[in-house]
Design a protein around this motif. Structure first.
Motif, PDB file in Angstrom:
ATOM      1  N   GLY A  52      17.523   7.443  -3.061  1.00 10.13           N
ATOM      2  CA  GLY A  52      16.551   7.157  -1.767  1.00 10.13           C
ATOM      3  C   GLY A  52      17.480   5.886  -1.115  1.00 10.13           C
ATOM      4  O   GLY A  52      18.218   5.829  -1.347  1.00 10.13           O
ATOM      5  N   GLY A 116      17.399  14.978  -5.069  1.00  8.66           N
ATOM      6  CA  GLY A 116      16.705  14.538  -4.475  1.00  8.66           C
ATOM      7  C   GLY A 116      15.892  13.481  -4.417  1.00  8.66           C
ATOM      8  O   GLY A 116      14.292  13.675  -4.731  1.00  8.66           O
ATOM      9  N   ASN A 117      15.585  12.432  -4.200  1.00  9.59           N
ATOM     10  CA  ASN A 117      14.567  11.042  -4.383  1.00  9.59           C
ATOM     11  C   ASN A 117      14.046  10.515  -3.430  1.00  9.59           C
ATOM     12  O   ASN A 117      15.276  10.517  -2.338  1.00  9.59           O
ATOM     13  CB  ASN A 117      14.957  10.494  -5.638  1.00  9.59           C
ATOM     14  N   SER A 118      12.906  10.340  -2.939  1.00 10.37           N
ATOM     15  CA  SER A 118      12.727  10.038  -1.047  1.00 10.37           C
ATOM     16  C   SER A 118      13.488  10.004  -0.225  1.00 10.37           C
ATOM     17  O   SER A 118      14.038  11.978  -0.276  1.00 10.37           O
ATOM     18  CB  SER A 118      13.064   8.626  -1.644  1.00 10.37           C
ATOM     19  N   GLY A 121      15.521  13.613  -1.420  1.00  6.28           N
ATOM     20  CA  GLY A 121      15.228  14.293  -1.412  1.00  6.28           C
ATOM     21  C   GLY A 121      14.685  15.190   0.294  1.00  6.28           C
ATOM     22  O   GLY A 121      15.418  16.401   0.113  1.00  6.28           O
ATOM     23  N   SER A 122      14.631  14.375   0.956  1.00  6.91           N
ATOM     24  CA  SER A 122      14.955  14.798   2.339  1.00  6.91           C
ATOM     25  C   SER A 122      16.057  15.776   2.478  1.00  6.91           C
ATOM     26  O   SER A 122      16.223  16.958   3.187  1.00  6.91           O
ATOM     27  CB  SER A 122      14.963  14.242   3.591  1.00  6.91           C
ATOM     28  N   VAL A 125      16.704  19.501   0.506  1.00  9.42           N
ATOM     29  CA  VAL A 125      15.671  20.074   1.347  1.00  9.42           C
ATOM     30  C   VAL A 125      16.592  20.909   2.499  1.00  9.42           C
ATOM     31  O   VAL A 125      17.156  21.603   2.900  1.00  9.42           O
ATOM     32  CB  VAL A 125      14.677  19.509   1.966  1.00  9.42           C
ATOM     33  N   LEU A 140      13.472  17.840  -6.730  1.00  4.92           N
ATOM     34  CA  LEU A 140      12.689  17.322  -5.747  1.00  4.92           C
ATOM     35  C   LEU A 140      11.537  16.028  -6.325  1.00  4.92           C
ATOM     36  O   LEU A 140      10.651  15.946  -6.799  1.00  4.92           O
ATOM     37  CB  LEU A 140      11.899  17.567  -4.285  1.00  4.92           C
ATOM     38  N   PRO A 143       9.525  13.621  -2.713  1.00  4.25           N
ATOM     39  CA  PRO A 143      10.829  13.828  -1.509  1.00  4.25           C
ATOM     40  C   PRO A 143       9.920  13.202  -0.424  1.00  4.25           C
ATOM     41  O   PRO A 143       9.189  13.138  -0.279  1.00  4.25           O
ATOM     42  CB  PRO A 143      10.986  15.152  -1.185  1.00  4.25           C
TER      43      PRO A 143
END
Length: 307
Positions: A52, A116-118, A121-122, A125, A140, A143
């Motif tokens: 992130g 994905g983190n933070s 994560g976006s 996605v 995620l 996210p």
């Protein structure tokens, strides 16, 4: 006396202090730092880990090691973070997604398990929704999805995204004594910093010192913060929530009850929006459950792909 589960949990968290082999891959004109999880067994499945805002590939060390028997783990430093220099211009969620897609095209010949983190994560996605053929599953962790609910954190991100105020906030923060900055950062990111083993804390401090040495980190953080704020303003039909509704692969959503950066209350909407999602809610976790509770995140992923 600590219980067996507490001891096992601390040992899993302490795995984050281990080093992975690194290499450099030319992507979008910059040498991207890539870490590969050491493996004793060969597997065809691959996991790609995306950190992130302000993070790095080291955020995934513990989880990658716990899953090394099941997937070949690859973690990257996004441009402008960790040890990867920035792109030619400001890079937000969309730009990082394009860079990551270029890396995936050159690195993998089959769909990957995408983590994905933070902000990562976006990014994950966006990729899973728009390039479903490249993603086998999605995990995620907190996210950074648009949340209309106002909060102190959302105000902080808005401040960072302001052209003059953002740089001033980061400059003032950088002038604080290192120990105060470490304490503030850990209080913001982790649910209970006091529970972290000493080798983990030493690793985290060393990572922050390395980040201080990178001349580009301020611009990278500001660009990322602006893109997160801008994602809140995108019309609903083109938003990250619209992307989430188009994700077809199996998904694990991980939220922490002590997360100070992403409101865990959004988990209900997330589970209702992603078509094929299951939820892991960790009441004691903060913003980086893959670091704080890697064993539970690993179990959730194993259950996902087993089913």
């Amino acid at each position: 006396m600590a219980s067996y589960s507490e001891v096992v949990g601390r040992e899993s968290v302490a795995l984050a202090a281990r080093e992975w082999p690194t290499r450099s891959v030319q992507v979008s004109g910059v040498p991207m730092l890539v870490r590969d999880v050491p493996q004793d067994t060969q597997t065809e499945d691959t996991a790609l880990f995306v950190h992130g805002l302000g993070g790095s590939s080291t955020n995934w060390t513990a989880l990658g090691l716990l899953l090394a028997d099941r997937v070949r783990g690859v973690a990257i430093d996004l441009p402008g973070f960790g040890r990867t220099p920035p792109l030619g211009g400001p890079a937000g969620i969309a730009e990082h997604a394009e860079t990551l897609l270029e890396f995936m095209d050159g690195e993998f010949d089959r769909p990957v398990h995408l983590f994905g983190n933070s902000m990562g994560g976006s990014i994950a996605v966006m990729i899973a929704a728009r390039h479903p053929e490249k993603v086998a599953s999605l995990t995620l962790v907190s996210p950074a999805m648009p949340n209309p609910r106002p909060s102190v954190v959302s105000a902080w991100f808005i401040a960072l995204s302001a052209p003059r105020l953002g740089p001033a906030v980061l400059r003032r923060s950088a002038q604080l004594p290192f120990d105060r900055r470490v304490k503030a950062a850990m209080s913001m990111v982790f649910g209970d910093p006091r529970s972290l083993p000493p080798e983990f804390v030493a690793m985290y401090e060393a990572e922050l010192r390395r980040r201080d040495e990178q001349p580009w980190i301020t611009d990278a953080v500001l660009a990322g913060a602006r893109s997160i704020v801008q994602s809140q303003l995108v019309p609903s039909k083109r938003s990250l929530w619209a992307d989430a509704a188009r994700v077809t692969c199996p998904t694990v959503l991980v939220y922490g009850g002590r997360d100070r950066l992403v409101d865990a209350g959004i988990r209900v909407r997330a589970q209702q929006t992603f078509p094929n999602a299951r939820l892991l809610y960790l009441p004691q976790s903060g913003h980086v459950a893959q670091m704080e509770h890697p064993d539970q995140v690993a179990t959730a992923f194993r259950q996902l792909i087993r089913s």
